[in-house]
Design a protein around this motif. Structure first.
Motif, PDB file in Angstrom:
ATOM      1  N   GLU A  33      -4.848  -0.025  -4.565  1.00 23.80           N
ATOM      2  CA  GLU A  33      -6.029  -0.733  -4.036  1.00 23.80           C
ATOM      3  C   GLU A  33      -5.690  -2.177  -3.716  1.00 23.80           C
ATOM      4  O   GLU A  33      -6.138  -2.717  -2.697  1.00 23.80           O
ATOM      5  CB  GLU A  33      -7.181  -0.693  -5.047  1.00 23.80           C
ATOM      6  N   PHE A  34      -4.903  -2.807  -4.580  1.00 24.35           N
ATOM      7  CA  PHE A  34      -4.519  -4.189  -4.274  1.00 24.35           C
ATOM      8  C   PHE A  34      -3.740  -4.240  -2.967  1.00 24.35           C
ATOM      9  O   PHE A  34      -4.007  -5.073  -2.098  1.00 24.35           O
ATOM     10  CB  PHE A  34      -3.694  -4.831  -5.402  1.00 24.35           C
ATOM     11  N   VAL A  35      -2.771  -3.344  -2.836  1.00 21.15           N
ATOM     12  CA  VAL A  35      -1.914  -3.356  -1.647  1.00 21.15           C
ATOM     13  C   VAL A  35      -2.739  -3.023  -0.392  1.00 21.15           C
ATOM     14  O   VAL A  35      -2.594  -3.673   0.650  1.00 21.15           O
ATOM     15  CB  VAL A  35      -0.733  -2.382  -1.816  1.00 21.15           C
ATOM     16  N   ALA A  36      -3.610  -2.036  -0.494  1.00 23.43           N
ATOM     17  CA  ALA A  36      -4.453  -1.677   0.651  1.00 23.43           C
ATOM     18  C   ALA A  36      -5.323  -2.867   1.067  1.00 23.43           C
ATOM     19  O   ALA A  36      -5.447  -3.182   2.256  1.00 23.43           O
ATOM     20  CB  ALA A  36      -5.327  -0.468   0.302  1.00 23.43           C
ATOM     21  N   GLY A  37      -5.899  -3.545   0.066  1.00 26.54           N
ATOM     22  CA  GLY A  37      -6.748  -4.707   0.348  1.00 26.54           C
ATOM     23  C   GLY A  37      -5.952  -5.878   0.904  1.00 26.54           C
ATOM     24  O   GLY A  37      -6.423  -6.605   1.789  1.00 26.54           O
ATOM     25  N   ALA A  38      -4.747  -6.056   0.396  1.00 27.95           N
ATOM     26  CA  ALA A  38      -3.899  -7.149   0.863  1.00 27.95           C
ATOM     27  C   ALA A  38      -3.553  -6.970   2.341  1.00 27.95           C
ATOM     28  O   ALA A  38      -3.639  -7.912   3.130  1.00 27.95           O
ATOM     29  CB  ALA A  38      -2.626  -7.220   0.023  1.00 27.95           C
ATOM     30  N   PHE A  39      -3.188  -5.751   2.725  1.00 22.31           N
ATOM     31  CA  PHE A  39      -2.799  -5.530   4.122  1.00 22.31           C
ATOM     32  C   PHE A  39      -4.009  -5.513   5.047  1.00 22.31           C
ATOM     33  O   PHE A  39      -3.925  -5.981   6.187  1.00 22.31           O
ATOM     34  CB  PHE A  39      -1.935  -4.278   4.256  1.00 22.31           C
ATOM     35  N   LEU A  40      -5.140  -4.999   4.583  1.00 21.93           N
ATOM     36  CA  LEU A  40      -6.364  -5.118   5.371  1.00 21.93           C
ATOM     37  C   LEU A  40      -6.669  -6.601   5.632  1.00 21.93           C
ATOM     38  O   LEU A  40      -6.974  -7.009   6.764  1.00 21.93           O
ATOM     39  CB  LEU A  40      -7.527  -4.454   4.610  1.00 21.93           C
ATOM     40  N   SER A  41      -6.540  -7.410   4.601  1.00 24.56           N
ATOM     41  CA  SER A  41      -6.871  -8.839   4.711  1.00 24.56           C
ATOM     42  C   SER A  41      -5.885  -9.560   5.618  1.00 24.56           C
ATOM     43  O   SER A  41      -6.276 -10.389   6.456  1.00 24.56           O
ATOM     44  CB  SER A  41      -6.861  -9.481   3.315  1.00 24.56           C
ATOM     45  N   VAL A  42      -4.596  -9.272   5.435  1.00 23.11           N
ATOM     46  CA  VAL A  42      -3.582  -9.924   6.260  1.00 23.11           C
ATOM     47  C   VAL A  42      -3.728  -9.500   7.722  1.00 23.11           C
ATOM     48  O   VAL A  42      -3.548 -10.303   8.639  1.00 23.11           O
ATOM     49  CB  VAL A  42      -2.173  -9.604   5.729  1.00 23.11           C
ATOM     50  N   ASP A  43      -4.078  -8.254   7.929  1.00 19.86           N
ATOM     51  CA  ASP A  43      -4.280  -7.803   9.312  1.00 19.86           C
ATOM     52  C   ASP A  43      -5.432  -8.566   9.965  1.00 19.86           C
ATOM     53  O   ASP A  43      -5.342  -8.980  11.129  1.00 19.86           O
ATOM     54  CB  ASP A  43      -4.536  -6.297   9.343  1.00 19.86           C
TER      55      ASP A  43
ATOM     56  N   ASP B 260       5.835   5.443   9.921  1.00 19.66           N
ATOM     57  CA  ASP B 260       4.419   5.436   9.570  1.00 19.66           C
ATOM     58  C   ASP B 260       4.111   6.671   8.725  1.00 19.66           C
ATOM     59  O   ASP B 260       4.915   7.596   8.621  1.00 19.66           O
ATOM     60  CB  ASP B 260       3.567   5.438  10.844  1.00 19.66           C
ATOM     61  N   LEU B 261       2.904   6.660   8.151  1.00 20.83           N
ATOM     62  CA  LEU B 261       2.441   7.798   7.378  1.00 20.83           C
ATOM     63  C   LEU B 261       2.005   8.915   8.311  1.00 20.83           C
ATOM     64  O   LEU B 261       1.459   8.663   9.382  1.00 20.83           O
ATOM     65  CB  LEU B 261       1.229   7.392   6.524  1.00 20.83           C
TER      66      LEU B 261
ATOM     67  N   ALA C  21      -3.956  11.528   4.079  1.00 21.49           N
ATOM     68  CA  ALA C  21      -4.959  12.319   3.343  1.00 21.49           C
ATOM     69  C   ALA C  21      -4.772  12.136   1.834  1.00 21.49           C
ATOM     70  O   ALA C  21      -5.749  11.989   1.083  1.00 21.49           O
ATOM     71  CB  ALA C  21      -4.854  13.793   3.727  1.00 21.49           C
ATOM     72  N   TYR C  22      -3.524  12.146   1.404  1.00 21.04           N
ATOM     73  CA  TYR C  22      -3.233  11.910  -0.031  1.00 21.04           C
ATOM     74  C   TYR C  22      -3.758  10.538  -0.459  1.00 21.04           C
ATOM     75  O   TYR C  22      -4.450  10.413  -1.478  1.00 21.04           O
ATOM     76  CB  TYR C  22      -1.725  12.016  -0.259  1.00 21.04           C
ATOM     77  N   LEU C  23      -3.449   9.518   0.332  1.00 21.21           N
ATOM     78  CA  LEU C  23      -3.895   8.162  -0.010  1.00 21.21           C
ATOM     79  C   LEU C  23      -5.417   8.045   0.000  1.00 21.21           C
ATOM     80  O   LEU C  23      -6.012   7.433  -0.882  1.00 21.21           O
ATOM     81  CB  LEU C  23      -3.309   7.145   0.977  1.00 21.21           C
ATOM     82  N   HIS C  24      -6.044   8.659   1.003  1.00 21.29           N
ATOM     83  CA  HIS C  24      -7.502   8.534   1.104  1.00 21.29           C
ATOM     84  C   HIS C  24      -8.200   9.258  -0.047  1.00 21.29           C
ATOM     85  O   HIS C  24      -9.292   8.857  -0.452  1.00 21.29           O
ATOM     86  CB  HIS C  24      -7.982   9.051   2.459  1.00 21.29           C
TER      87      HIS C  24
ATOM     88  N   ALA D  60       3.348   2.614   0.971  1.00 20.83           N
ATOM     89  CA  ALA D  60       2.531   3.465   1.850  1.00 20.83           C
ATOM     90  C   ALA D  60       1.043   3.160   1.710  1.00 20.83           C
ATOM     91  O   ALA D  60       0.283   3.266   2.678  1.00 20.83           O
ATOM     92  CB  ALA D  60       2.797   4.932   1.544  1.00 20.83           C
ATOM     93  N   ALA D  61       0.645   2.746   0.500  1.00 21.72           N
ATOM     94  CA  ALA D  61      -0.772   2.439   0.263  1.00 21.72           C
ATOM     95  C   ALA D  61      -1.272   1.314   1.164  1.00 21.72           C
ATOM     96  O   ALA D  61      -2.477   1.163   1.367  1.00 21.72           O
ATOM     97  CB  ALA D  61      -1.002   2.080  -1.203  1.00 21.72           C
ATOM     98  N   SER D  62      -0.358   0.533   1.726  1.00 18.51           N
ATOM     99  CA  SER D  62      -0.742  -0.524   2.673  1.00 18.51           C
ATOM    100  C   SER D  62      -1.548   0.023   3.843  1.00 18.51           C
ATOM    101  O   SER D  62      -2.325  -0.687   4.457  1.00 18.51           O
ATOM    102  CB  SER D  62       0.512  -1.229   3.203  1.00 18.51           C
ATOM    103  N   ALA D  63      -1.355   1.315   4.140  1.00 25.37           N
ATOM    104  CA  ALA D  63      -2.011   1.927   5.308  1.00 25.37           C
ATOM    105  C   ALA D  63      -3.361   2.558   4.972  1.00 25.37           C
ATOM    106  O   ALA D  63      -4.062   3.040   5.857  1.00 25.37           O
ATOM    107  CB  ALA D  63      -1.092   2.986   5.918  1.00 25.37           C
ATOM    108  N   ALA D  64      -3.744   2.536   3.699  1.00 25.81           N
ATOM    109  CA  ALA D  64      -4.916   3.313   3.265  1.00 25.81           C
ATOM    110  C   ALA D  64      -6.225   2.814   3.879  1.00 25.81           C
ATOM    111  O   ALA D  64      -7.128   3.601   4.123  1.00 25.81           O
ATOM    112  CB  ALA D  64      -5.013   3.300   1.740  1.00 25.81           C
ATOM    113  N   TRP D  65      -6.326   1.526   4.118  1.00 24.91           N
ATOM    114  CA  TRP D  65      -7.614   0.964   4.554  1.00 24.91           C
ATOM    115  C   TRP D  65      -7.582   0.437   5.977  1.00 24.91           C
ATOM    116  O   TRP D  65      -8.327  -0.481   6.334  1.00 24.91           O
ATOM    117  CB  TRP D  65      -8.067  -0.141   3.573  1.00 24.91           C
TER     118      TRP D  65
END
Lengths: 388, 388
Positions: free
Chosen positions: B151-161, B364-365, B371-374, B185-190
């Motif tokens: 979740e941290f990584v997903a949020g970090a990459f969403l924010s940086v994007d 890329d994923l 699906a696993y990440l989501h 890979a979790a960077s792509a979740a959000w």
């Protein structure tokens, strides 16, 4: 005035800068029915180029969702317009028939608005609405964007300190901030007790010495068995040069278009790594830059900051109707209040940490500095005291 | 059994590893009235040295507060005991009169417990309770600690994007992970939509080439006007060496006591900075390591992760009563279930990302990977679509 209102965002994004846009748009729509409200893409660049998004009739729920989203939804710019650029911006404003231009940004933005005011001859109201995670605007007690960023930094250092209680060593966390140390100082806001890190806080307001740093780390390791360090990327050596410039050499250091030394590369990380490896060999050490996380991490948006940013936008709409100026967040001893101040009073000035916010003898916050932080960033999490 | 239960934490801390301690303690106290429950400080080191904190009568509200606190409250260790060390640990357990030893950690921890089981001759129950942000334990669908870190990584990459939509450029974010790419890979979740970053995801499961990387960045810049890259610190070149080792040179690279190449320094940052500066000159680029934030940032503790970590501890207490083994979190097609598996099935093995979680053609994923990440890290924040 009904007329046409232009809104733009400049400089580094923050977690709540969109709230200021939304606050301004909703206030204008409320007070000036029939007014046109345009968002300029990428700051003054969009005004110059005629690149707008029409916010006049955008649904309020859509706008409010944008408000809750970090970063600058209209896009931002690093352009610092000179007189010639300002003339193009003024032409752009005249072409679109603007009656007011609200520009959300830091002290450079206020300077741009001052230049435009002087050039426009009173026909357009220029407003500066404050934002900056650096918290370095004069006339302001604090700035929208700072509280969210400070919460991230406080939480990051609390978390890293817990990590290093479990696996001891030396941690150096580099925090954004070229001239003002407020954001780095926020690392100390959520210390649990006298044993908690950060144990050392280095800000641009104090000259940095590598020798002193090594001595400080040694003393901290002896006392706490670990050492958590918060350091501003902008710390300078006694000769007034930035630490990066001192390390890399004035001839080799990278500079931006304005001649500012680039602080964001890995040079500073490496310098700390090497100093620690050479002078404290065998000690586990980790050097990290917090990077962009503080200014827009979606998980650390402060509700207080969000509301203040929104209110700053709404207040800016009022300042536009009054002919222009800069919006300042001041503290009346009990709460944050909004005041209109002259653009020139904010333009091209930098607010540093007051001298009495820092201890004289050690690299740390004074009680006055901590009191300021605790007022703005009170403890948010309950934490159990580790057994080690 | 009434007896004496020992609990310890090993390896890198996580945001929820304390929940596992608390889950185990409360379950033991419920099922074994009169039992003594001791926490060993700094993993097996505390057992070897007789350094314990008595949790037998600690108030439940105090324990639960510790549970909500990130990092390892008992302290952790990087010690990987060999046979001689294990003998000292066994002596320590015998001296304190231990009937069961629950050790919370990754695959090394499971290995330690296997060695101890073989040496103890059935008199003590050895249990491995899983934790790792790397998500690299075989037999497990996922591991406690991973969801919060993801979740941290997903949020970090969403924010940086979002940040780079406002001020375009190239961003490279380096994420922990030596052998398994799950966390990167979790960077792509959000990701919000087809334009969202990260646009490139490099994991240790695929050979990394700097030439290919530069081509990928160029193509992404042409398509999206910005490029957000997530890269595991453990990515390797085609010859099987880590990228850090390839860049720095096998003779110069730093190694830990186990011969593992040190991945956490600024060498990787610098290598990416230099490659981008030389081969894509004039482009704004920023390289950051997310560092320790994912594994313990206090603002990104997932309630699901916390509950699973707690339940894993409670289940471990049951496994202790049954004579020992490793606790595995498995997925039954609808929900996470806890199962007991042999220590040897987890020990010294690494779970990599399944090949079909990654696309064949691009970095890329795949849909299966997403699906696993989501499933594990569903979207958490509502985000307004920027105007740029």
């Amino acid at each position: 005035m009904a007329g046409t209102f232009i809104i733009a965002q400049g400089g580094g994004p923050t977690a709540v800068i969109n709230q200021t846009v939304v606050g301004a748009v909703l206030e204008i729509r409320k007070n000036h029915p029939g007014a046109r409200v345009l968002g300029s893409r990428h700051g003054v660049r969009g005004v110059r180029d005629g690149d707008y998004v029409d916010l006049t009739d955008m649904r309020e729920d859509q706008l409010r969702l944008i408000g809750r989203t970090p970063s600058a939804a209209l896009g931002s710019t690093r352009d610092k317009p000179d007189a010639a650029y300002c003339e193009l911006v003024l032409k752009g404003l005249q072409k679109i028939g603007a009656d007011a231009f609200i520009y959300i940004g830091g002290n450079d933005t206020s300077g741009t608005q001052q230049i435009l005011t002087d050039a426009a001859g009173g026909k357009i109201a220029f407003v500066h609405a404050p934002k900056t995670i650096d918290n370095d605007l004069v006339e302001n007690d604090h700035t929208p964007g700072f509280i969210s960023a400070a919460e991230f930094v406080a939480g990051a250092f609390l978390s890293v300190d817990l990590d290093f209680r479990a696996l001891p060593g030396i941690y150096v966390g580099i925090v954004m901030g070229r001239h003002a140390g407020f954001l780095t100082a926020a690392s100390a806001a959520w210390r649990l007790d006298g044993d908690s890190g950060p144990h050392l806080v280095y800000v641009p307001e104090r000259a940095f010495s590598v020798d002193r740093f090594i001595d400080d780390v040694k003393a901290t390791m002896a006392k706490h068995k670990r050492c958590i360090v918060a350091v501003s990327e902008g710390v300078s050596t006694a000769d007034g040069r930035s630490l990066v410039e001192t390390i890399v050499g004035s001839d080799k250091v990278e500079r931006d278009a304005h001649g500012n030394v680039k602080l964001s590369g890995s040079d500073l990380n490496r310098a700390f790594e090497q100093a620690l490896a050479e002078r404290l060999p065998g000690k586990r050490a980790r050097v990290d830059a917090l990077g962009y996380m503080p200014r827009g991490y979606i998980g650390a948006v402060s509700p207080v900051d969000a509301q203040e940013a929104f209110d700053a936008g709404a207040f800016a709409a009022g300042v536009a109707a009054e002919g222009g100026g800069s919006v300042a967040l001041q503290y009346d001893g009990k709460k944050t209040v909004f005041r209109k101040v002259p653009l020139s009073s904010v333009a091209a000035k930098t607010r540093h940490m007051p001298d009495d916010y820092l201890r004289k003898d050690t690299n740390d916050l004074s009680d006055a500095g901590l009191a300021y932080l605790h007022r703005l960033v009170p403890a948010k999490y309950q934490v159990g005291k580790p057994f080690v």
